[in-house]
Design a protein around this motif. Structure first.
Motif, PDB file in Angstrom:
ATOM      1  N   LEU A 357       8.052  -0.712  39.667  1.00 33.06           N
ATOM      2  CA  LEU A 357       8.476  -2.104  39.526  1.00 33.06           C
ATOM      3  C   LEU A 357       8.669  -2.794  40.871  1.00 33.06           C
ATOM      4  CD1 LEU A 357      11.071  -1.657  36.621  1.00 33.06           C
ATOM      5  CD2 LEU A 357       8.683  -2.415  36.453  1.00 33.06           C
ATOM      6  N   CYS A 358       8.707  -1.991  41.965  1.00 31.50           N
ATOM      7  CA  CYS A 358       8.996  -2.550  43.296  1.00 31.50           C
ATOM      8  C   CYS A 358       7.823  -2.444  44.252  1.00 31.50           C
ATOM      9  CB  CYS A 358      10.216  -1.843  43.901  1.00 31.50           C
ATOM     10  SG  CYS A 358      11.763  -2.147  43.024  1.00 31.50           S
ATOM     11  N   ALA A 361       7.802  -5.321  46.369  1.00 34.60           N
ATOM     12  CA  ALA A 361       9.124  -5.718  46.878  1.00 34.60           C
ATOM     13  C   ALA A 361       9.324  -5.402  48.352  1.00 34.60           C
ATOM     14  CB  ALA A 361      10.229  -5.060  46.058  1.00 34.60           C
ATOM     15  N   THR A 435       2.284  -4.659  35.035  1.00 30.14           N
ATOM     16  CA  THR A 435       1.680  -5.264  36.226  1.00 30.14           C
ATOM     17  C   THR A 435       1.689  -6.783  36.131  1.00 30.14           C
ATOM     18  OG1 THR A 435      -0.527  -4.994  35.252  1.00 30.14           O
ATOM     19  CG2 THR A 435       0.235  -3.270  36.728  1.00 30.14           C
ATOM     20  N   ILE A 438       5.261  -8.059  37.090  1.00 30.66           N
ATOM     21  CA  ILE A 438       5.629  -8.073  38.509  1.00 30.66           C
ATOM     22  C   ILE A 438       4.568  -8.761  39.371  1.00 30.66           C
ATOM     23  CG2 ILE A 438       6.967  -5.953  38.255  1.00 30.66           C
ATOM     24  CD1 ILE A 438       4.690  -4.452  39.609  1.00 30.66           C
ATOM     25  N   THR A 448       0.993   0.817  40.915  1.00 31.21           N
ATOM     26  CA  THR A 448       1.986   0.598  39.854  1.00 31.21           C
ATOM     27  C   THR A 448       1.668   1.470  38.650  1.00 31.21           C
ATOM     28  OG1 THR A 448       2.397  -1.690  40.543  1.00 31.21           O
ATOM     29  CG2 THR A 448       2.971  -1.100  38.275  1.00 31.21           C
TER      30      THR A 448
END
Length: 482
Positions: A357-358, A361, A435, A438, A448
């Motif tokens: 999920l990151c 990020a 995908t 995010i 991912t």
């Protein structure tokens, strides 16, 4: 002064005293070799993890990017097999000769690998030779701890072994990143530093171990060939290899049923508690060899980072894993095996899911996620090994350790063979609800999706353990295996 003959009792006592003194001397000298042996084991592990980080670059440089995962997969299989072989040999062979034999292999693989590394086959062969060499020191270390140390000291030195593995992994990742920017072939020469401890090993290693026994060479060869074919099949799905692996396993089954003194008997595999427990080791360590290259590729293709930069980002997570591994004994003492295993597997699940999920990020967020994964994996080792060995009678503990190591190393080798291609080629890129949520696309969506697969593997592992824990531990009232 009396000239009377010495009595039989006096003679017996004198002989026993002399034997005890001799045994104490051997034990004292053997204990002096533990740090040198650990040093050799760390050099080999460091080299293994360094190549694990940069195998994609190595494969690309020799024109074999599609099969580059074999640089990790094949030595991983070799490692699992020689763990079993060395463990068996330590029952009767000279520890000194075995260690020196391993060192000769290690030096041979190092020198030839540095000189001859122009093809993928050469790299794989010399990495396999290196791997077979350094593990001799690791096996002899464990035997000396088990044979010559008191109970209190054993826990300390087993903990040091775990810490050495995690620390060598951390240093190896950094070395892989640094040398990839200079010349990765120099990684082959790192184990040559083992030359400095040879005088200490020659002076203090025990030369004999006592009893002699039969070595089932044909059994080892058949089993090793079957495992190797199976791993190679997962690398490129070449179906004749799978057929060959199945046929070889059938030959192995017939062999151990009919052989006079096979290294393992059919009854060993009929132990339901054992195979359910060893399946945990396979599931938990299935992603072991592929997680570091995944993050290396992610850093390069999503953030434009070099391997050296990725290695520095991973370093804090690996230090946390070192702390987690060395603390696992205390955690088990407080929580018990079942709870500790569940906790470690849950951390691996959360680490891979949160990393998925990151992906977009940033490196810092990914470092925190991967720290959960590495920390959970390190925490799992001690209680899982203890659980596996607890399903076997004492007389099968040696084979249990060997098969456990083979399951762990073989799982990682098959995992990297499967995941190596999508890591290198982005073949799992594509949209799905996660995908899309995010905003990941292209390479980011590939990583991912891979991390989601890792999370699914860990979810299956946790479910398997919780469903089978009662059967594995043998009753429903055991206090978490304390």
């Amino acid at each position: 002064m009396s000239n009377r003959p010495q009595s039989t009792t006096d003679t017996t006592a004198s002989v026993e005293s002399s034997a005890a003194t001799s045994s104490d001397t051997v034990a004292a000298k053997a204990r002096k070799t533990l740090i040198p042996l650990l040093f050799i084991y760390m050099l080999g592990t460091l080299c293994l993890q360094a190549f694990n980080l940069v195998f994609q670059q190595v494969g690309s440089d020799v024109g074999a990017a599609g099969q580059a995962s074999l640089i990790t997969a094949v030595p991983g299989v070799v490692l699992g097999i020689v763990c079993f072989v060395y463990g068996s040999l330590c029952d009767f062979a000279s520890l000194k000769r075995m260690t020196m034999f391993g060192l000769v292999l290690l030096w041979t693989g190092s020198i030839l690998g540095f000189i001859l590394h122009g093809s993928l086959l050469e790299i794989i062969i010399f990495r396999a030779i290196q791997t077979a060499g350094f593990q001799a020191a690791g096996s002899v270390y464990l035997v000396i701890v088990a044979r010559y140390l008191h109970a209190g000291k054993k826990l300390l030195y087993f903990g040091m072994f775990t810490a050495a593995y995690q620390l060598a992994t951390a240093i190896g990742v950094v070395c892989g990143g640094v040398f990839s920017a200079i010349d990765w072939s120099y990684l082959f020469l790192i184990p040559m530093a083992s030359l400095i401890v040879v005088p200490m090993l020659l002076a203090d290693l025990p030369h004999t171990t006592g009893r002699a026994t039969h070595v089932d060479v044909p059994g080892f060869i058949i089993f090793a060939l079957a495992v190797l074919q199976l791993t190679l099949f997962f690398s490129d799905l070449y179906w004749p290899l799978l057929a060959g692996a199945i046929a070889t396993f059938v030959v192995f089954a017939v062999y151990i049923k009919r052989a006079r003194d096979p290294f393992i008997t059919p009854e060993f595999f009929r132990n339901t508690r054992w195979w359910k427990a060893v399946a945990l080791m396979f599931l938990f360590y299935f992603t072991n060899f592929s997680i570091t290259p995944l993050f290396n590729a992610l850093g390069a293709n999503v953030y434009g980072m070099t391997s050296a930069q990725v290695s520095l980002v991973l370093l804090p997570a690996l230090i946390i894993a070192t702390i987690s591994g060395t603390s696992s004994g205390a955690i088990v003492g407080r929580l018990g095996r079942r709870t500790t295993i569940t906790l470690g597997a849950s951390l691996m699940f959360l680490g891979s899911l949160s990393a998925a999920l990151c992906v977009l990020a940033g490196p810092v967020a990914l470092t925190a996620c991967i720290a959960l994964f590495y920390g959970g994996m390190a925490m799992l080792y001690s209680p899982t090994v203890d659980t596996v060995l607890g399903t076997l009678p004492a007389e099968q503990s040696g084979r249990g350790v060997g098969m456990n190591d083979l399951a762990m190393q073989g799982a990682g080798s098959i995992g990297i063979a499967i995941f190596g291609t999508p890591i290198a080629t982005n073949s799992l890129a594509g949209g799905n609800p996660v995908t899309n949520l995010i905003g990941a696309s292209g390479a980011a969506s590939n990583y991912t999706n891979l991390l989601l697969v890792y999370a699914a593997v860990m979810a299956v592992s946790i479910i398997w353990f919780r469903v089978n824990s009662r059967a594995i531990y043998g009753d429903s009232t055991a206090d978490n295996g304390k």
